[in-house]
Design a protein around this motif. Structure first.
Motif: not given
Length: 477
Positions: A164-167, A229-231, A244-247, A251-257
Motif C-alpha cells: 500500500l505504501t509503494w502504491a 490511498l490517503l485514508c 522508517r516506513v511507519r515514521a 507521513p511524507v506520502l500522506c502529505a503528497l497525496l
C-alpha cells in the motif's frame, strides 16, 4: 509502443503466478494508479477494457484457491452468514436480476446507459455492459473471499501494508509526471498507458491550470484514488512494523497525496478531504481519551499534535505574507464546491440518479440488473441495479463488517479494524456523490476482506471465547 508495457505487465504477472514470493500482492496494489491502461489489447476483446487491477486479482484468486484446504475454508466462509454470507446473498441476487430483469422490463423502463450517450434516458434492454459489469462484480466478490483468507496471516498483513505504501508512492509519481506534462515533453511516456476504450479526459484545463489525472481516466477518478490511498495509509500506518516506513515515508506520502488530491480539482475529492480531516481529528481525540492500554494505538500522539499545530501556524504565516494565496484557494473551493450546483455537470448527474431511482420504482423494487443503469450515487446505483432485496443484503454486509471487532489479545488487529472504520467514511461519502456503479472495486474488496479476516461478529466472538475458556479450564484437563 503499447506492446512494451503490456508485455512487461504479463511478464511480472506470470512471474508472480509461479513464484512463492508475494509478487502478485505487490502487483495488485501497484496497478491501482493505472486505471486507463488496458493489459489486453481492446481489439482482441471486442472493445472491452481489462485494466491491470482486476486482472491481477483474478490471478491471485486462481493461485490462492488452488490449495484445496483454503478453497474449502473459503466456501464455508462464503456460506456462513456470520462471515461473508450476506455478501454472497447480494451476489446471488445480482446474478438473478442481471439475467432476468433487462429482459422482463425491456423497453418498458427508462434508464441511463452505462456506456454511450449519458445525457438523456433511454429504454432498458440487454447489453454487453450487463455481462462486463457483472464480471467485474464477480471478480470483486472473489477478491473479498481471497483477501479474507490470506490476510489472517500477520506476515501477509505486513506485506499488504508495505504494498500500500509503494502504491501511494507510485500514484504520486504518476501525478507528478502528468503535472509536469504541461511544462515538459513527457506525454510520450504516459500515452502507452492510456489505452482504455472508454472516454479519457486527460487534458482538461481550468483557469488555475491543468487538472491532474495521473494515469487514471479523468481527474475525479485520480482524486478518488489519492483520497482512498490517503485514508488507508494514514489510519493504518501505526500497524506497520518497519520503523522508517511507519515514521517517515508514510507521513511524507500522506502529505503528497493530499497535495495531488487537491490538484485533481475534483469537487467530490475536496469534500472527501474535508471528511478525512474531520475523521483524523476525531480519531486523534479518541486515541487521546482511550484509557485502554494499546501501545500501537498510542503511537505518535504528541508528534501528530505538534505536526498539525505547526502546519496551521505555517499556513497562517504564509497567508499573512501572501494574502493572494488565500484568495486563490477560496476561489478554487468556491468554484469547485459551492458553485458546483450551478453547473451542467451537477444537473446531469442529478438526472442520472433521478432516472435510476425511477427505474427502481417502475420495476417494483426488483431493479434493472447489474450494468442496466448508471447513477451518480453508489447507494442508488446498487439498489437500482439489484433491487431492494439485494440492497438489504449489501448494506447489511457493510454494517456487519464495520461492527466486527478483533479478539482482545490481537493488539495489531484492533489497530487495523479501527483504522479501516475511519478510512471507510470519507471514501463512502465520495461514493455517495460520484459513484456510478454497484461494483465496490479493488479498495472495497481489500477493505471487506481484511475486516472479515481479522474481525469477528459479537456472537461469533463470544462463542470463540467460551471455547477458549473451556479448553484451558482445569475441569477440561
Amino acid at each position: 509502443m503499447t506492446f512494451i508495457p503490456i508485455a512487461i505487465y504479463w511478464i511480472i504477472a506470470l512471474w508472480g503466478l509461479f513464484s512463492r514470493r508475494p509478487v502478485l500482492v505487490y502487483l495488485f496494489f501497484l496497478s491501482l494508479p493505472f486505471g486507463s491502461f488496458a493489459v489486453v489489447p481492446p481489439a482482441l476483446t471486442g472493445g472491452l477494457t481489462f485494466v491491470p487491477t482486476p486482472m491481477t486479482a483474478m490471478l491471485m484468486v486462481g493461485r490462492t484457491f488452488l490449495d484445496p484446504t483454503i478453497l474449502m475454508r473459503a466456501i464455508s466462509s462464503a456460506l456462513d452468514v456470520r462471515r461473508l454470507g450476506l455478501l454472497t446473498g447480494f451476489i446471488v441476487t445480482a446474478l438473478v436480476s442481471t439475467v432476468f430483469m433487462p429482459r422482463i422490463f425491456a423497453n418498458r423502463v427508462m434508464v441511463i446507459p452505462v456506456r454511450g450517450d449519458v445525457s438523456t434516458a433511454a429504454p432498458l434492454f440487454p447489453t454487453t455492459q450487463n455481462i462486463s459489469q457483472m464480471a467485474y462484480l464477480l471478480i470483486s466478490f472473489a477478491t473479498v473471499i481471497m483477501f479474507s483468507q490470506i490476510l489472517k496471516n500477520a506476515r501477509m498483513q505486513q506485506t499488504v501494508l508495505l504494498a500500500l505504501t509503494w502504491a501511494s508512492a507510485l500514484t504520486v509519481a504518476t501525478g507528478m509526471l502528468d503535472f509536469a506534462s504541461q511544462y515538459l515533453p513527457v506525454a510520450p511516456l504516459l500515452d502507452p498507458f492510456r489505452t482504455a476504450t472508454y472516454a479519457l479526459l486527460v487534458d482538461v484545463e481550468l483557469t488555475t491550470g491543468k487538472r491532474v489525472v495521473g494515469l487514471m481516466p479523468e481527474a475525479s477518478s485520480f482524486g478518488s484514488l489519492c483520497l482512498s490511498l490517503l485514508c488507508l495509509l494514514y489510519f493504518m500506518r501505526r500497524a506497520i512494523d518497519h520503523d522508517r516506513v511507519r515514521a517517515f515515508y508514510a507521513p511524507v506520502l500522506c502529505a503528497l497525496l493530499i497535495a495531488f488530491a487537491w490538484l485533481s480539482t475534483s469537487s467530490a475529492t475536496y469534500l472527501g478531504l474535508a471528511a478525512f480531516f474531520a475523521m483524523a481529528a476525531l480519531e486523534w481525540i479518541m486515541r487521546f481519551l482511550d484509557s485502554r492500554y494499546n501501545l500501537l494505538r498510542k503511537r505518535y500522539l504528541k508528534a501528530e499534535f505538534a505536526a498539525a499545530a505547526l502546519a496551521v501556524v505555517a499556513v497562517a504565516f504564509i497567508m499573512l505574507l501572501h494574502p493572494a494565496i488565500l484568495e486563490n484557494v477560496s476561489m478554487m473551493v468556491d468554484r469547485m464546491v459551492f458553485q458546483k450546483t450551478e453547473t451542467s455537470s451537477f444537473e446531469e448527474r442529478n438526472m442520472w440518479t433521478y432516472v435510476s431511482l425511477n427505474a427502481l420504482v417502475e420495476t417494483w423494487g426488483l431493479g434493472v440488473g447489474i450494468g442496466g443503469t448508471r447513477a451518480s450515487n453508489s447507494a442508488v446505483a446498487a439498489i437500482s441495479n439489484v433491487g431492494v432485496i439485494g440492497g438489504i443484503f449489501y448494506f447489511g454486509f457493510i454494517i456487519q463488517s464495520l461492527l466486527r471487532s478483533a479478539p482482545p489479545d490481537d493488539k495489531r488487529g484492533q489497530v487495523l479494524i479501527v483504522a479501516l472504520r475511519y478510512a471507510f467514511v470519507p471514501t463512502f461519502l465520495v461514493g455517495l456523490l460520484i459513484g456510478t456503479t454497484s461494483d465496490f472495486g479493488a479498495f472495497g474488496a481489500f477493505r471487506y476482506g481484511m475486516l472479515t479476516a481479522i474481525g469477528v461478529t459479537g456472537l461469533y466472538h463470544s462463542s470463540r471465547m467460551r471455547q477458549r475458556r473451556i479448553a484451558v479450564s482445569p475441569e477440561s484437563a
